[in-house]
Design an enzyme around this catalytic site. Structure first.
Site, PDB file in Angstrom:
ATOM      1  N   GLY B 288      35.736 -49.292  -5.807  1.00  0.00           N
ATOM      2  CA  GLY B 288      36.102 -48.115  -5.017  1.00  0.00           C
ATOM      3  C   GLY B 288      36.198 -46.869  -5.866  1.00  0.00           C
ATOM      4  O   GLY B 288      35.876 -45.769  -5.417  1.00  0.00           O
ATOM      5  N   ARG B 289      36.627 -47.046  -7.091  1.00  0.00           N
ATOM      6  CA  ARG B 289      36.735 -45.882  -7.985  1.00  0.00           C
ATOM      7  C   ARG B 289      35.360 -45.335  -8.329  1.00  0.00           C
ATOM      8  O   ARG B 289      35.169 -44.133  -8.411  1.00  0.00           O
ATOM      9  CB  ARG B 289      37.527 -46.261  -9.224  1.00  0.00           C
ATOM     10  CG  ARG B 289      38.993 -46.377  -8.868  1.00  0.00           C
ATOM     11  CD  ARG B 289      39.851 -47.047  -9.907  1.00  0.00           C
ATOM     12  NE  ARG B 289      41.149 -47.298  -9.289  1.00  0.00           N
ATOM     13  CZ  ARG B 289      41.903 -48.359  -9.551  1.00  0.00           C
ATOM     14  NH1 ARG B 289      41.522 -49.261 -10.419  1.00  0.00           N
ATOM     15  NH2 ARG B 289      43.061 -48.501  -8.928  1.00  0.00           N
ATOM     16  N   ALA B 418      43.325 -40.454  -4.723  1.00  0.00           N
ATOM     17  CA  ALA B 418      43.082 -41.654  -3.907  1.00  0.00           C
ATOM     18  C   ALA B 418      42.653 -42.808  -4.811  1.00  0.00           C
ATOM     19  O   ALA B 418      42.066 -42.597  -5.865  1.00  0.00           O
ATOM     20  CB  ALA B 418      41.997 -41.378  -2.873  1.00  0.00           C
ATOM     21  N   GLU B 419      42.957 -44.018  -4.375  1.00  0.00           N
ATOM     22  CA  GLU B 419      42.615 -45.231  -5.141  1.00  0.00           C
ATOM     23  C   GLU B 419      42.997 -45.095  -6.611  1.00  0.00           C
ATOM     24  O   GLU B 419      42.216 -45.396  -7.506  1.00  0.00           O
ATOM     25  CB  GLU B 419      41.133 -45.584  -4.948  1.00  0.00           C
ATOM     26  CG  GLU B 419      40.838 -45.856  -3.457  1.00  0.00           C
ATOM     27  CD  GLU B 419      39.451 -46.387  -3.163  1.00  0.00           C
ATOM     28  OE1 GLU B 419      38.853 -46.982  -4.042  1.00  0.00           O
ATOM     29  OE2 GLU B 419      39.004 -46.201  -2.021  1.00  0.00           O
ATOM     30  N   GLY B 420      44.207 -44.619  -6.821  1.00  0.00           N
ATOM     31  CA  GLY B 420      44.741 -44.458  -8.174  1.00  0.00           C
ATOM     32  C   GLY B 420      44.809 -43.002  -8.571  1.00  0.00           C
ATOM     33  O   GLY B 420      43.784 -42.350  -8.684  1.00  0.00           O
TER      34      GLY B 420
END
Lengths: 639, 639
Positions: B288-289, B418-420
């Site tokens: 996802g990153r 987002a996502e970290g």
């Protein structure tokens, strides 16, 4: 004691006496005004609303403007009686709604202020209808094709001595009046700037009152108004493009305080050169820049207040592995937010000096342009940076509209290029400095020791006196650099000024203007430090200013080292001292944030600044409906 | 020749051969895919619409997602057959609509990808309904209270061996699944991560398929869905908070590829330690990153394309005083945009290497986390900066929604946290580097000369070889610095790792991770340079990479000087060489911009990139209505 415990105690510290002292320094006007504005903002019309159509956003901004007008906290006649009040109003509006603030600045500064500056007795009846919005105005200055070259605007005002009328006309697409705030919906009047043609001769740009909408708010004959549509933010502002097709207006509609056209058609002016007339009539853009700085400064304080208050409650992982530590305790969060808090204070003090210069320029009129421009640009850029960092450091919490941080980003973008692209204004600043140098009236900052001689041999440079000298020295050095380059390229190499200016020294221009700006902000801050009466207040100011200076030095370390102004050994201590300076200011975080005039408003407008867990217990739909944000009409704001 | 004339000729230069060569380097997948996506985007559903209500924005994003799904350009089974296609899809969507791209990434990577990674044969019928959105999913991972501490999430899945069911439950406000994309409107299925309690023992976090809406799209019994409301951008994304109140699901809904619970209620796992199980099941966050990096990279190219094309037509003041010079000719504009163009190319090449690593990690699996994280963070930050500068350099033209630049700012902010949270991911990168160092598998960049010995004596340091050594050296130095500090503080002073990590070395962590990131991006770029076949292409790549390196050196000059890596005399040449490097790349501006896969889309979506004067001839209302932006349904896009 455990490290987390120490930091958490620091985050709770609060000294009302210091905070009160800071509040009085941050707000440079009569203190009782603040309470009146805060009281006004309790009216439900000021609570945030989300997901409402463009039309409703604009109506809301207008309704808010109407409330502000009805509260009579500002009048255009304050330009004469209480000039500071103009800026105070912008500061207060900057805390609440950028769209409202922008509509206000156009109605009261650009439109109303131009009337005050360029009208004569015959316009008094018209002017009396500005405060209550009966004459709702727009400011038709910029044209699509001449945003940064306004003297070349194409709109014309031809005088006809038979009918005693001017004919206002836009000949081309590029001559449309562009980005005209209040134009798309609410203005019935405009001040139109146009090349004034009298007896076939272009006498330069002058302002004229032109009615743009009739009593039914339909565009008047010959006036085409086009809505500019959706923007990246501030959609409560109704921007328009205006075109004039041979619109006739009475001779008396010329705003004739500076220049005039007689009935017989003679152009009368105290200024012989057409090009020099321009800057006199476009005067209000100058105060407009300070108005933008006022709005941006408050919006910046709003963002910092929200970010700090959220970070103080939001829990992240702690020593035990549990989510039990407020993220404001982390060095990561402190290193991101504390320097912004320090710089905001320093810019605030420099801005306050500009506010004084605006209210009382006697003998220092020539300083206004360069000062107001650099305050506008540097506060605007700072807001852009601060809002961006605050948003990022609040994570998802900052991405929601109810965090209000998007207002900071959109507001900064609007401010950075409205009423003069910041980078172009920096060119203006340097031109002014160079002109003032030639006239031997540019005041250079006084240094207590000359960096070229003393400082490079110093191994410790992080005391405030040395830091001040270093920052002040940069202006001296950038001026010398610029004058040397111009001399070499233009005088010796015979290049054209335009070519050198536009193609060779762009960065040098920005550096010089920045060095000048940093100096005046720092001067403003040091003046407050020196004047502070209590030791406790002095200490907080000292820590704030020193952190700011260390951050500046850190950012420009390469320049100082490369030019031999400091030595490498001294530079090695900068980072550690900077880190310590960040930590040293943490115990005063509440003193500073509570000294902003925003927290009371935040309690109503930005729920994540209050109690984000409680906020999330409620159905969120309540926060996004059009009925009034967090306002419960039965019980009032949910505080 | 007159300076303006020279620059204007440079701005017109275009070499289709170079541009074609660059295009093939920028896009790291089968070239024919691009045309298919571009063809798809000609469908009117993809034209921008403004001023439409929240509901309609979300419906539009869904309608676009449906079109993408119907075009069958991506399938979740591509994770096995054509892994690059996942990232290619994100790149293409990043050019068009961040809301669409985000809904896509959740449906196809987080939801679909987790299914691919953690399902077994029993889930195959369910999985076959993902590509066509019959099973429209959300990814219930993050909880309000555990955004950065997910292993401590509170949601539970209790197994009952009598009924052979799991009971999914959210015990507190803080345990709400938060920011759940596709949740507010469109998802009927969720993958819910929950602490798995079997026979009274917490076996750690596992994923479960939970139906959240019935056939009438009403929330299922026990599932509370709250709309998260309005955001600072990307309002086409329907984010929600989800709570589960004792929701029972069949045992088979556990995604049991890694861990399993038998009918009898025995927990089976190849990983004995509960804490280590977590990272295995949360695997999709990693790809996802890279998906976020893909979106951000394209959006960045979109912003630069719009800014450059606008700047090439937009006229400002010239030598004659008339508005006759494209603003792209000004050094101011070039100094702002050219380094961004150079850096975008360099980041693109590093990202492409990460794409290869994603598709074929064999033997280098351990490099994935640190690489993908640093690509995500640094591309995201770059987009934030690039979009901000592009907006500012386009002035008012960039503030209108039809410039599309706001998509870059909002997209960057979404991507950055987002996502970290980017800053937290940088901590993860450093932890990985430190662990890999201990295992002696962290590959340090190879230098051709050691800065500690050779370079400080060099008076000229702006050749690409030396610049490369300087950038690579930073990683060596930051690693040494970090290991020295940790050794001193933890081993010698006996401080706790947590205290040092969270309270003392924040900046050092960020610096080390950044140095590592800069190295892998530069390696990627240099590999392309070395492999380039044509001399012309080599020349453009060389100029691009050198400008990027000079910009890096300029930005970090203080560090290099302070640490004696370069000398002050050498530093003095950096700025002039940098200025020349900016100018040297200008004649290739069209080669680069046209090599992006965006211009064809821009022609439809961003009118100011086309012909801003012509655009302003038309009533603007046409551009803001809900009917389809610039699309005339009778005649097609107004090109």
């Amino acid at each position: 004691m455990e490290q987390t415990k120490i930091v958490m105690d620091q985050l709770k510290a609060f000294d009302p006496e210091i905070s009160k002292g800071l509040q009085q320094l941050f707000f440079n006007d009569k203190q009782e005004k603040v309470q009146k504005w805060q009281k006004l903002f309790e009216d439900p019309v000021f609570y945030p609303k989300y997901d409402i159509p463009l039309d409703a956003q604009r109506q809301l901004a207008y309704d808010r403007l109407k409330k502000v007008s009805e509260a009579k906290l500002f009048s255009i006649f304050d330009f004469n009686n209480d000039p500071k009040n103009l800026l105070t109003a912008h500061e207060m509006l900057g805390y609440t709604d950028g769209s409202l603030a922008t509509k206000f600045t156009v109605q009261f500064n650009l439109f109303g202020g131009t009337l005050m500056a360029t009208s004569t007795d015959r316009h008094m009846p018209f002017m009396k209808k500005v405060d209550d919005l009966t004459n709702m105005g727009c400011f038709c200055f910029s044209e699509l094709g001449y945003g940064n070259n306004a003297p070349k605007m194409e709109t014309t005002a031809h005088y006809d001595d038979k009918t005693k009328t001017f004919t206002i006309h836009s000949p081309t697409t590029l001559s449309q009046k562009y980005w005209i705030t209040n134009g798309a919906c609410h203005a019935n009047q405009a001040i139109v700037f146009a090349q004034t043609i009298v007896k076939g001769k272009n006498e330069g740009v002058n302002p004229f009152i032109v009615r743009v909408r009739d009593d039914n708010m339909k565009p008047c004959a010959g006036v085409t108004i086009e809505d500019m549509g959706f923007k990246m933010g501030l959609n409560g502002i109704d921007n328009a493009k205006l075109k004039f097709n041979q619109v006739k207006i009475p001779r008396e509609n010329m705003l004739n305080k500076i220049n005039d056209v007689t009935e017989a058609g003679d152009f009368v002016s105290p200024i012989p050169k057409v090009t020099q007339r321009f800057f006199k009539v476009a005067d209000r853009l100058l105060s407009g820049r300070l108005c933008i700085a006022a709005m941006c400064l408050s919006t910046c304080k709003m963002c910092l207040c929200v970010a700090v208050k959220y970070s103080q409650q939001r829990l992240g992982v702690g020593l035990s592995g549990e989510s039990d530590t407020p993220i404001m305790a982390y060095q990561l969060q402190q290193n991101a937010l504390m320097p912004l808090i320090a710089r905001t204070a320093v810019l605030n003090f420099g801005y306050n000096d500009a506010k004084d210069l605006f209210a009382n320029p006697t003998g220092r009129e020539f300083e206004q342009i360069k000062t107001f421009c650099v305050v506008k640009t540097m506060v605007g850029w700072h807001l852009q940076n601060a809002a961006t960092v605050c948003r990022e450091r609040c994570g998802g919490g900052g991405f929601t509209a109810h965090a209000q941080l998007h207002q900071g980003i959109a507001g900064a973008h609007s401010g950075m290029t409205a009423e003069g692209d910041n980078r172009v204004l920096m060119q203006k600043v340097v031109k002014d400095i160079l002109a003032d140098l030639q006239q031997k009236r540019h005041r250079l900052p006084a240094m207590t020791k000359c960096p070229r001689k003393g400082i490079p041999s110093q191994d410790f440079i992080t005391d405030l006196e040395t830091l001040t000298n270093l920052i002040y020295y940069r202006e001296h050095a950038e001026i010398k650099n610029m004058t040397d380059i111009l001399k070499k390229k233009i005088m010796e190499e015979g290049k054209k000024f335009f070519d050198v200016w536009m193609y060779e020294v762009s960065d040098e221009i920005q550096n010089l203007a920045t060095a000048f700006g940093e100096r005046i902000f720092l001067e403003g801050a040091l003046n407050r430090l020196n004047a502070a009466k209590s030791d406790k207040l002095k200490e907080v100011l000292f820590k704030t200013i020193r952190l700011h200076c260390l951050h500046q030095l850190k950012e420009n370390l390469g320049w100082y080292l490369m030019n031999g102004v400091i030595n490498a050994k001294a530079a090695k201590y900068v980072d550690a001292d900077y880190q310590q300076a960040v930590k040293a200011l943490v115990p005063h975080i509440n003193d500073i944030i509570e000294a902003y005039d925003y927290p009371r408003i935040a309690a109503m407008n930005a729920p994540i600044a209050r109690d984000y867990v409680k906020f999330n217990e409620q159905p969120d739909s309540e926060n996004v409906n059009a009925a009034g944000g967090l306002f419960d009409f039965k019980k009032g704001p949910k505080l």
